[in-house]
Design a protein around this motif. Sequence first.
Motif, PDB file in Angstrom:
ATOM      1  N   SER A 111       0.892  -1.223   0.063  1.00  0.00           N
ATOM      2  CA  SER A 111       0.023  -0.020  -0.015  1.00  0.00           C
ATOM      3  C   SER A 111       0.884   1.073  -0.100  1.00  0.00           C
ATOM      4  CB  SER A 111      -0.933   0.121   1.296  1.00  0.00           C
ATOM      5  OG  SER A 111      -1.753  -1.265   1.101  1.00  0.00           O
ATOM      6  N   HIS A 112       1.895   1.272   0.745  1.00  0.00           N
ATOM      7  CA  HIS A 112       2.809   2.488   0.873  1.00  0.00           C
ATOM      8  C   HIS A 112       3.520   2.902  -0.602  1.00  0.00           C
ATOM      9  CE1 HIS A 112       2.469   2.770   4.989  1.00  0.00           C
ATOM     10  NE2 HIS A 112       2.653   1.447   5.150  1.00  0.00           N
TER      11      HIS A 112
ATOM     12  N   ALA B 279      -3.987   0.726  -1.752  1.00  0.00           N
ATOM     13  CA  ALA B 279      -3.927  -0.190  -2.951  1.00  0.00           C
ATOM     14  C   ALA B 279      -5.200  -0.602  -3.493  1.00  0.00           C
ATOM     15  CB  ALA B 279      -2.985  -1.208  -2.580  1.00  0.00           C
ATOM     16  N   GLN B 280      -5.612  -0.733  -4.621  1.00  0.00           N
ATOM     17  CA  GLN B 280      -6.798  -1.234  -4.937  1.00  0.00           C
ATOM     18  C   GLN B 280      -6.396  -2.795  -5.079  1.00  0.00           C
ATOM     19  OE1 GLN B 280      -8.635   0.067  -8.597  1.00  0.00           O
ATOM     20  NE2 GLN B 280      -9.838  -2.054  -8.927  1.00  0.00           N
ATOM     21  N   GLN B 281      -7.173  -3.585  -4.124  1.00  0.00           N
ATOM     22  CA  GLN B 281      -6.945  -4.937  -3.944  1.00  0.00           C
ATOM     23  C   GLN B 281      -7.933  -5.511  -3.304  1.00  0.00           C
ATOM     24  OE1 GLN B 281      -3.052  -6.395  -2.656  1.00  0.00           O
ATOM     25  NE2 GLN B 281      -3.106  -4.613  -1.120  1.00  0.00           N
TER      26      GLN B 281
ATOM     27  N   ARG C 258     -12.909   3.250   0.696  1.00  0.00           N
ATOM     28  CA  ARG C 258     -13.822   1.954   0.365  1.00  0.00           C
ATOM     29  C   ARG C 258     -13.839   1.901  -1.055  1.00  0.00           C
ATOM     30  NH1 ARG C 258     -19.119   1.412   3.189  1.00  0.00           N
ATOM     31  NH2 ARG C 258     -17.858   0.173   4.918  1.00  0.00           N
ATOM     32  N   LYS C 259     -14.173   2.780  -1.963  1.00  0.00           N
ATOM     33  CA  LYS C 259     -14.194   2.916  -3.259  1.00  0.00           C
ATOM     34  C   LYS C 259     -12.866   2.557  -3.877  1.00  0.00           C
ATOM     35  CE  LYS C 259     -18.465   5.792  -3.643  1.00  0.00           C
ATOM     36  NZ  LYS C 259     -18.805   7.282  -4.252  1.00  0.00           N
ATOM     37  N   MET C 260     -12.041   3.092  -3.505  1.00  0.00           N
ATOM     38  CA  MET C 260     -10.442   2.997  -4.076  1.00  0.00           C
ATOM     39  C   MET C 260      -9.946   1.648  -3.816  1.00  0.00           C
ATOM     40  SD  MET C 260      -8.969   6.556  -2.768  1.00  0.00           S
ATOM     41  CE  MET C 260      -7.157   6.302  -3.288  1.00  0.00           C
ATOM     42  N   ILE C 261     -10.417   0.898  -2.799  1.00  0.00           N
ATOM     43  CA  ILE C 261      -9.850  -0.281  -2.570  1.00  0.00           C
ATOM     44  C   ILE C 261     -10.585  -1.312  -3.274  1.00  0.00           C
ATOM     45  CG2 ILE C 261      -9.830  -2.170  -0.774  1.00  0.00           C
ATOM     46  CD1 ILE C 261      -9.448   0.052   1.470  1.00  0.00           C
ATOM     47  N   ARG C 262     -12.014  -1.188  -3.218  1.00  0.00           N
ATOM     48  CA  ARG C 262     -12.894  -2.145  -3.947  1.00  0.00           C
ATOM     49  C   ARG C 262     -12.986  -1.907  -5.552  1.00  0.00           C
ATOM     50  NH1 ARG C 262     -17.214  -3.792   0.623  1.00  0.00           N
ATOM     51  NH2 ARG C 262     -15.642  -3.962   2.308  1.00  0.00           N
TER      52      ARG C 262
END
Length: 451
Positions: free
Chosen positions: A402-403, A410-412, A444-448
């Motif tokens: 993520s960093h 990170a999107q994952q 949440r939107k960025m991750i998913r």
Amino acid sequence: MDEGLFDAPGRPTGAAGSLAGNTHASAPLAVRMRPRTLDELVGQHQLRADGSPLRQLIESDRSMSLLLWGPPGTGKTTIASILSQQTNRTFVEVSAVAAGVKEVRQAIDAARSELVHTGRETVLFVDEVHRFTKAQQDALLPGVENRWVTLVAATTENPFFSVISPLLSRSLLLRLESLTDVDVRVVVHQALKDDRGLQGGFELEEDALEHLVRLAGGDARRSLTYLEAAAGAAASKGASTITLEMAETAVDQAAVRYDRQGDQHYDVISAFIKSIRGSDADAALHYLARMMEAGEDPRFIARRLVISASEDIGLADPTALTTAVAAAQAVQLIGMPEARLNLAQATIALAVAPKSNAVIKAIDAASADVRAGKIGQVPPHLRDAHYAGAKDIGHGKKYTYSHDEPFGIAQQQYAPDEIGDAAYYQPTSLGAEATIKERWERVRKMIRGAR
């Protein structure tokens, strides 16, 4: 100041001799009723048990310094007195409130001189040792190291924070607990019948007994002080029965209608928490005062505040939990009655804070899914890849650090497939949680991604 179980206020610094042996008819009831042996001590079953370190120390007449940690009125001074009596040692007390380095050294020098000339050892009792400076505590070390004295140091505060390490390492630490209501009743009944006490001259009505027990708050010395005052009130009226009214008058307080073991216990604590949840600081303080005046365990109140900070406030005010935990720690470090200020501050802070139950709803929803069997496998890229061969079976493969990503996100996939679309945490728009809500929805939107 903690003078120990059944202690006399105003005993002069450096008083020598057995405390229990020097009492007289005009001494306070709490002094006359001081236990003379370990078996007479009420409460502290863990310290009095057969084979316990304290019993071995007394019965084998060994030389070992003690550090007694516990609330006021639980028997710290009494244990020191019993140790000196049952091992035929001289008893000397130094109060940390009044003594300095000079007085400490004088007491140790006197003990050393007596040991050399008569062979008799000395129990040096230091009350409220946490009030000593580092230099004053250092002055105790030669006497302890050379066993010129058997040091018994008493403290109401956590010794790991208030006592220097060299003294801690050279002393046997014994933890004393507040007396239970059953213990306090035993103390009162003994004082009513014992020849050293009221000698059967008074009867105590049950509601008057319960009142004295409540107000004692686990402090045996306080219960005997109240009993003596109540007996004096009865005697002034020519009565041999102590009523609730006499007990109330004697201690100058109205009886608090509160049963710590019954419905009132649960009703009042329920009203307390609901008043905080409802943001009524005045009502919350009222119920807090009722509990404290009735002798409720302050640790119980503190625990409920810590729970409320997460259950009813959560991230609407992230400082609420810190405040509640600090109050709980203060209760442990300071003790009552001073800690009532810390409990009151935390109560007010939690009552006026913005409220959110999003935290409890989130964990309840997550727990419900787990109990329903929605477990699933940890995604392969999140599995431990540190051991040999892990990467060969796909562990950690395609994991995105993520960093290394923009904004540190990170999107994952993080959750198992079975709960991939779960949205447990639903922040409110109240207080600081409004800002958290806005950020969490973006994150949440960025991750998913598009899922």
